[in-house]
Design an enzyme around this catalytic site. Sequence first.
Site, short mmCIF file in Angstrom:
data_model
loop_
_atom_site.label_atom_id
_atom_site.label_comp_id
_atom_site.label_asym_id
_atom_site.label_seq_id
_atom_site.Cartn_x
_atom_site.Cartn_y
_atom_site.Cartn_z
N GLU A 202 0.84 -1.19 0.00
CA GLU A 202 0.00 0.00 0.00
C GLU A 202 0.88 1.25 0.00
O GLU A 202 0.43 2.34 0.32
CB GLU A 202 -0.95 0.01 1.20
CG GLU A 202 -0.31 -0.09 2.55
CD GLU A 202 -1.33 -0.11 3.68
OE1 GLU A 202 -1.79 0.99 4.04
OE2 GLU A 202 -1.67 -1.20 4.17
N CYS B 24 -3.22 -3.83 4.14
CA CYS B 24 -2.28 -4.82 4.67
C CYS B 24 -2.57 -6.24 4.17
O CYS B 24 -1.79 -7.15 4.43
CB CYS B 24 -2.30 -4.80 6.19
SG CYS B 24 -1.83 -3.20 6.89
N HIS C 91 -1.82 -10.95 11.40
CA HIS C 91 -1.35 -9.64 10.96
C HIS C 91 -1.08 -8.79 12.20
O HIS C 91 -1.94 -8.68 13.08
CB HIS C 91 -2.39 -8.98 10.06
CG HIS C 91 -2.14 -7.52 9.83
ND1 HIS C 91 -0.95 -7.05 9.31
CD2 HIS C 91 -2.90 -6.43 10.09
CE1 HIS C 91 -1.00 -5.74 9.24
NE2 HIS C 91 -2.17 -5.33 9.71
#
EC number: 2.3.3.10
Length: 429
Positions: free
Chosen positions: A101, A133, A255
């Site tokens: 990103e 993400c 994550h």
Amino acid sequence: MTDMTKNVTENPIAANAEVGIDSLALYTPAFYIDLVELARKRGVDPDKFTNGIGQDQQAVAPSNQDIVTMGAAAALKALYFSGETEAAGFHDVGLLIVGTESGVDASKASALFVHDLIGLTPWCRCLEIKEACFGGTAALLTAYDYVKAHPDKKALVIAADIARYGLDTPGEVTQGAGAMAMVVSRDPRLMVLEPHSTAYSASIGDFWRPVYTDMALARGKYSTEQYVDFFGKVWKRYGQETGRTLADFAALCFHLPYTKMGMKAFKPVLDAWELLDEGSSGSLRKEPTDRLRDRYRLSTVYSRRVGNIYSGSLYLGLLSLLDNDPSLQEGDRIGLFSYGSGAVGEFFSGILRPGFRQVLHSDHTRAMLDKRFKLAIDSYERVFQDVVPYGPEDFTTTRQLLDKTNPFILDRVEGQERIYRRLGDSPRW
């Protein structure tokens, strides 16, 4: 991994091939700050950063490093770890995808810059993929489908980002920089990816970055709530679809925009599991959750030192777990939860291969982190502000901070075009 796998069932070799991660490598800049020092500079109790957020150090990228240079460095490591040789042009890599990103151009894929820097054969498909993400996972699952359809080829996946929220902002403590690279192949040496995954998507406004700035905007509390909610949804549905429970997993990786984030989602699931049979067999229920909690902690070791690398954060956690847990064994199933704001969440899994430790190069990764240079906070603030502008003006990057472990730099922006340079020979990892 997705519906695309249905297209390869006519090819029995492709349909039956085990596909997954053959090698996994990290690159992070050679500069960092101590978050205790940052907390004191900002007038904040250091415990809020180190305990409340769960971060100790934060990687800092000088202006001569971006997702292209970091991704290229990580890619070379992953390729060498996979047994590829640069002299052969990495000839069997047929697909290169960068999930990010932090794209450097709204049109040209960063993968093309990386392709040129590391010397891949021109007979290769290059693209960039974006969903906050989640981009690294989207790239990995696309690579899985590609190798299923082309079992004689390999795919190179890069997840690279620079997380920026601004100086003296609430998000400053969750910044970071780095790249993860994975070689995806048939008969992988590290981890076989299992074909079933569960994904959930919804258009929400928890985090975004307008095209005119390199700094993210976020609704922090709301984003955390959505992360937790998305994991709860996909975990429940995944269990319904597969019949698997926590007992089927040696570990779960998440994550990690900061290391306490994943446990916010994981804890309700762990607590519910322990309560399922409280009393007569409560101790039996608790045994796997104790193991899963401990392995979660091991998956955060590297993230505590690097910080948030957006699309690569899940895979940084995976590498941390593999490097720091000597008790993992071949055949262990690792669960992986990926989340990208905006938002997409997905849960999938992989099985560790025989001899997987021989692919890890743990000493190399630890040495890279240990040998970094600590910046004083005043110096870090100057480095943070020395950044390629979002505008048409020319820009020359810094030469004061050069990383000898990375042969690639962003040299300058000239005529609105990024000019990269290779400094001498590639390090031989």
